[in-house]
Design a protein around this motif. Structure first.
Motif, PDB file in Angstrom:
ATOM      1  N   ASP A 105       0.824  -1.205   0.000  1.00 56.38           N
ATOM      2  CA  ASP A 105       0.000   0.000   0.000  1.00 56.38           C
ATOM      3  C   ASP A 105       0.861   1.260   0.000  1.00 56.38           C
ATOM      4  O   ASP A 105       0.542   2.236  -0.700  1.00 56.38           O
ATOM      5  N   VAL A 106       1.945   1.248   0.779  1.00 56.18           N
ATOM      6  CA  VAL A 106       2.817   2.428   0.854  1.00 56.18           C
ATOM      7  C   VAL A 106       3.524   2.644  -0.472  1.00 56.18           C
ATOM      8  O   VAL A 106       3.607   3.777  -0.982  1.00 56.18           O
ATOM      9  N   ILE A 107       4.038   1.575  -1.064  1.00 57.10           N
ATOM     10  CA  ILE A 107       4.765   1.702  -2.339  1.00 57.10           C
ATOM     11  C   ILE A 107       3.833   2.171  -3.446  1.00 57.10           C
ATOM     12  O   ILE A 107       4.173   3.052  -4.236  1.00 57.10           O
ATOM     13  N   ILE A 108       2.632   1.611  -3.490  1.00 48.66           N
ATOM     14  CA  ILE A 108       1.670   2.005  -4.521  1.00 48.66           C
ATOM     15  C   ILE A 108       1.249   3.452  -4.324  1.00 48.66           C
ATOM     16  O   ILE A 108       1.085   4.216  -5.287  1.00 48.66           O
ATOM     17  N   ALA A 109       1.060   3.864  -3.057  1.00 45.79           N
ATOM     18  CA  ALA A 109       0.711   5.262  -2.790  1.00 45.79           C
ATOM     19  C   ALA A 109       1.814   6.203  -3.268  1.00 45.79           C
ATOM     20  O   ALA A 109       1.536   7.286  -3.795  1.00 45.79           O
ATOM     21  N   LYS A 110       3.075   5.805  -3.088  1.00 50.53           N
ATOM     22  CA  LYS A 110       4.199   6.613  -3.563  1.00 50.53           C
ATOM     23  C   LYS A 110       4.188   6.725  -5.079  1.00 50.53           C
ATOM     24  O   LYS A 110       4.402   7.807  -5.641  1.00 50.53           O
ATOM     25  N   ILE A 111       3.919   5.611  -5.755  1.00 47.91           N
ATOM     26  CA  ILE A 111       3.866   5.630  -7.219  1.00 47.91           C
ATOM     27  C   ILE A 111       2.789   6.585  -7.703  1.00 47.91           C
ATOM     28  O   ILE A 111       2.995   7.392  -8.611  1.00 47.91           O
ATOM     29  N   ARG A 112       1.616   6.513  -7.072  1.00 46.88           N
ATOM     30  CA  ARG A 112       0.486   7.320  -7.532  1.00 46.88           C
ATOM     31  C   ARG A 112       0.553   8.755  -7.039  1.00 46.88           C
ATOM     32  O   ARG A 112      -0.223   9.601  -7.490  1.00 46.88           O
ATOM     33  N   SER A 113       1.464   9.036  -6.100  1.00 42.88           N
ATOM     34  CA  SER A 113       1.618  10.422  -5.635  1.00 42.88           C
ATOM     35  C   SER A 113       2.434  11.265  -6.600  1.00 42.88           C
ATOM     36  O   SER A 113       2.409  12.487  -6.532  1.00 42.88           O
ATOM     37  N   VAL A 114       3.177  10.613  -7.494  1.00 44.58           N
ATOM     38  CA  VAL A 114       3.981  11.343  -8.478  1.00 44.58           C
ATOM     39  C   VAL A 114       3.048  11.954  -9.516  1.00 44.58           C
ATOM     40  O   VAL A 114       2.215  11.261 -10.094  1.00 44.58           O
ATOM     41  N   SER A 115       3.174  13.221  -9.716  1.00 49.14           N
ATOM     42  CA  SER A 115       2.266  13.937 -10.608  1.00 49.14           C
ATOM     43  C   SER A 115       2.624  13.664 -12.060  1.00 49.14           C
ATOM     44  O   SER A 115       3.690  14.057 -12.534  1.00 49.14           O
ATOM     45  N   GLY A 116       1.760  12.989 -12.783  1.00 52.46           N
ATOM     46  CA  GLY A 116       1.945  12.763 -14.213  1.00 52.46           C
ATOM     47  C   GLY A 116       2.973  11.684 -14.493  1.00 52.46           C
ATOM     48  O   GLY A 116       3.762  11.275 -13.650  1.00 52.46           O
ATOM     49  N   SER A 117       2.976  11.224 -15.755  1.00 52.99           N
ATOM     50  CA  SER A 117       3.906  10.169 -16.154  1.00 52.99           C
ATOM     51  C   SER A 117       5.337  10.661 -16.244  1.00 52.99           C
ATOM     52  O   SER A 117       6.276   9.857 -16.305  1.00 52.99           O
ATOM     53  N   ILE A 156       2.734  -0.744 -14.016  1.00 53.54           N
ATOM     54  CA  ILE A 156       2.268  -0.817 -15.411  1.00 53.54           C
ATOM     55  C   ILE A 156       1.163   0.199 -15.664  1.00 53.54           C
ATOM     56  O   ILE A 156       1.139   0.877 -16.704  1.00 53.54           O
ATOM     57  N   ASN A 157       0.245   0.329 -14.700  1.00 54.50           N
ATOM     58  CA  ASN A 157      -0.871   1.274 -14.846  1.00 54.50           C
ATOM     59  C   ASN A 157      -0.989   2.083 -13.564  1.00 54.50           C
ATOM     60  O   ASN A 157      -1.734   1.726 -12.656  1.00 54.50           O
ATOM     61  N   PRO A 158      -0.255   3.199 -13.472  1.00 56.07           N
ATOM     62  CA  PRO A 158      -0.225   3.971 -12.218  1.00 56.07           C
ATOM     63  C   PRO A 158      -1.522   4.702 -11.906  1.00 56.07           C
ATOM     64  O   PRO A 158      -1.698   5.184 -10.784  1.00 56.07           O
ATOM     65  N   ALA A 159      -2.435   4.799 -12.873  1.00 54.66           N
ATOM     66  CA  ALA A 159      -3.663   5.564 -12.642  1.00 54.66           C
ATOM     67  C   ALA A 159      -4.487   4.921 -11.546  1.00 54.66           C
ATOM     68  O   ALA A 159      -4.519   3.698 -11.384  1.00 54.66           O
ATOM     69  N   LEU A 160      -5.174   5.751 -10.777  1.00 56.03           N
ATOM     70  CA  LEU A 160      -6.056   5.251  -9.724  1.00 56.03           C
ATOM     71  C   LEU A 160      -7.208   4.478 -10.344  1.00 56.03           C
ATOM     72  O   LEU A 160      -7.742   4.870 -11.390  1.00 56.03           O
ATOM     73  N   PRO A 161      -7.632   3.363  -9.718  1.00 56.98           N
ATOM     74  CA  PRO A 161      -8.789   2.629 -10.239  1.00 56.98           C
ATOM     75  C   PRO A 161     -10.054   3.465 -10.089  1.00 56.98           C
ATOM     76  O   PRO A 161     -10.148   4.307  -9.197  1.00 56.98           O
ATOM     77  N   PRO A 162     -11.038   3.236 -10.954  1.00 52.84           N
ATOM     78  CA  PRO A 162     -12.275   4.004 -10.847  1.00 52.84           C
ATOM     79  C   PRO A 162     -13.009   3.723  -9.555  1.00 52.84           C
ATOM     80  O   PRO A 162     -12.969   2.607  -9.025  1.00 52.84           O
ATOM     81  N   THR A 163     -13.647   4.713  -9.015  1.00 54.48           N
ATOM     82  CA  THR A 163     -14.415   4.576  -7.780  1.00 54.48           C
ATOM     83  C   THR A 163     -15.748   3.912  -8.072  1.00 54.48           C
ATOM     84  O   THR A 163     -16.483   4.334  -8.968  1.00 54.48           O
ATOM     85  N   VAL A 164     -16.051   2.854  -7.333  1.00 55.42           N
ATOM     86  CA  VAL A 164     -17.308   2.141  -7.499  1.00 55.42           C
ATOM     87  C   VAL A 164     -18.316   2.701  -6.510  1.00 55.42           C
ATOM     88  O   VAL A 164     -18.101   2.664  -5.299  1.00 55.42           O
ATOM     89  N   VAL A 165     -19.397   3.224  -7.016  1.00 52.97           N
ATOM     90  CA  VAL A 165     -20.444   3.804  -6.179  1.00 52.97           C
ATOM     91  C   VAL A 165     -21.555   2.790  -6.022  1.00 52.97           C
ATOM     92  O   VAL A 165     -22.143   2.333  -6.995  1.00 52.97           O
TER      93      VAL A 165
END
Length: 297
Positions: free
Chosen positions: A60-72, A101-110
């Motif tokens: 979770d921490v590593i993935i959060a770091k990846i997704r915290s980087v702004s843009g590719s 491979i896909n750093p974008a956040l997954p879509p939110t399921v409502v």
């Protein structure tokens, strides 16, 4: 002091400007590789991910770091086959690899908070037996069957064991608290997970002064012993699958006034031991859920 001509002044200004331009170009050529290298060092690479994994950081921490980087532009991952092989050899988890491979956040399921509207043609989705009383579904209150008693002891005694004894399941009360006014009622089963309508038996209860009962087995006598509900006490019915774990139950004939029950057995009915007269005898057993009802006069 002699005065300089305008042409000389213009020439001097041009030389000064040209010298400044050359100095700026030289400075850029010297500093630019360093600046580019510094900028590149801020981008996350495979080596950074491997380093974070070796520190024991959670996925979770590593993935959060990846997704915290702004843009590719902030990522410099090698996710080729060889790159993924190296990462896997370094014990990088599949979850982190997917984020690389896909750093974008997954879509939110409502999920809608609105309650589901039950089908008015079916009983509520709660395990039990229901009687179709006009447009409504009346719940037939069930109970756990636990009491049993032995019967036929006098006949067995006076015939020196030639006549068999029997075990009876006991249902409390002489009359059911679930009156059903139709002589040929329609029932609905909402069965437990894994059960079907064929697991139920519709039977006639024998009415006593303070209880009702039905035979679950016999033992002794010339025939030895056997377990199960007597065939003449069972009433056939037809079951039609009406929905998920729901069955519609209909009868071929009217029921006479009396006491009845649907029995859903959950315990094994043990065979009664026979053998020589006077030998040790074992009792039958029947446990489960019973849904009793009355057909009034």
């Amino acid at each position: 002091m002699p005065r300089l001509s305008s042409s000389v002044l213009h020439r001097s200004a041009f030389v000064a400007a040209l010298s400044l331009l050359i100095a700026l170009l030289f400075s850029y050529s010297v500093l630019s590789p360093s600046a580019v290298a510094q900028e590149s060092s801020k981008r996350l690479t495979n080596a950074d991910i491997i380093s974070m994994c070796s520190l024991g950081l959670s996925d979770d921490v590593i993935i959060a770091k990846i997704r915290s980087v702004s843009g590719s532009d902030g990522l410099n991952f090698d996710t080729s086959v060889d790159g993924l092989k190296s990462l896997k050899d370094a014990k990088v988890s599949d979850a982190v690899l997917k984020a690389m491979i896909n750093p974008a956040l997954p879509p939110t399921v409502v999920v809608s908070g609105a309650p589901m509207t039950p089908d008015p043609n079916l009983p509520p989705p709660e395990v039990g037996v229901y009687w179709k009383d006009g447009p409504t579904f009346a719940l037939v209150q069930g109970r756990t069957l636990t009491q049993q008693k032995a019967g036929g002891r006098a006949a067995s005694f006076f015939t020196n064991g030639i006549r068999s004894e029997h075990w009876d399941a006991v249902v409390e009360g002489p009359i059911s608290a679930n009156p059903v006014k139709d002589r040929r009622p329609i029932f609905y089963f909402y069965v437990p997970d894994g059960d079907t309508a064929s697991d139920y038996v519709l039977l006639t209860l024998e009415k006593k002064s303070d209880h009702r009962e039905f035979q679950v087995g016999s033992f002794g006598g010339l025939t030895g012993g056997k377990a199960g509900i007597k065939k003449e006490k069972q009433i056939p019915f037809r079951a039609e699958h009406a929905g998920v774990r729901i069955y519609k139950v209909t009868l071929d004939a009217d029921l006479k006034p009396g006491e009845y029950a649907f029995f859903l057995g959950t315990g094994a009915q043990s065979n009664m031991s026979g053998g020589d007269l006077g030998a040790s005898r074992s009792g039958g057993s029947a446990s489960g859920k019973i849904y009793d009802f009355s057909i009034p006069q």
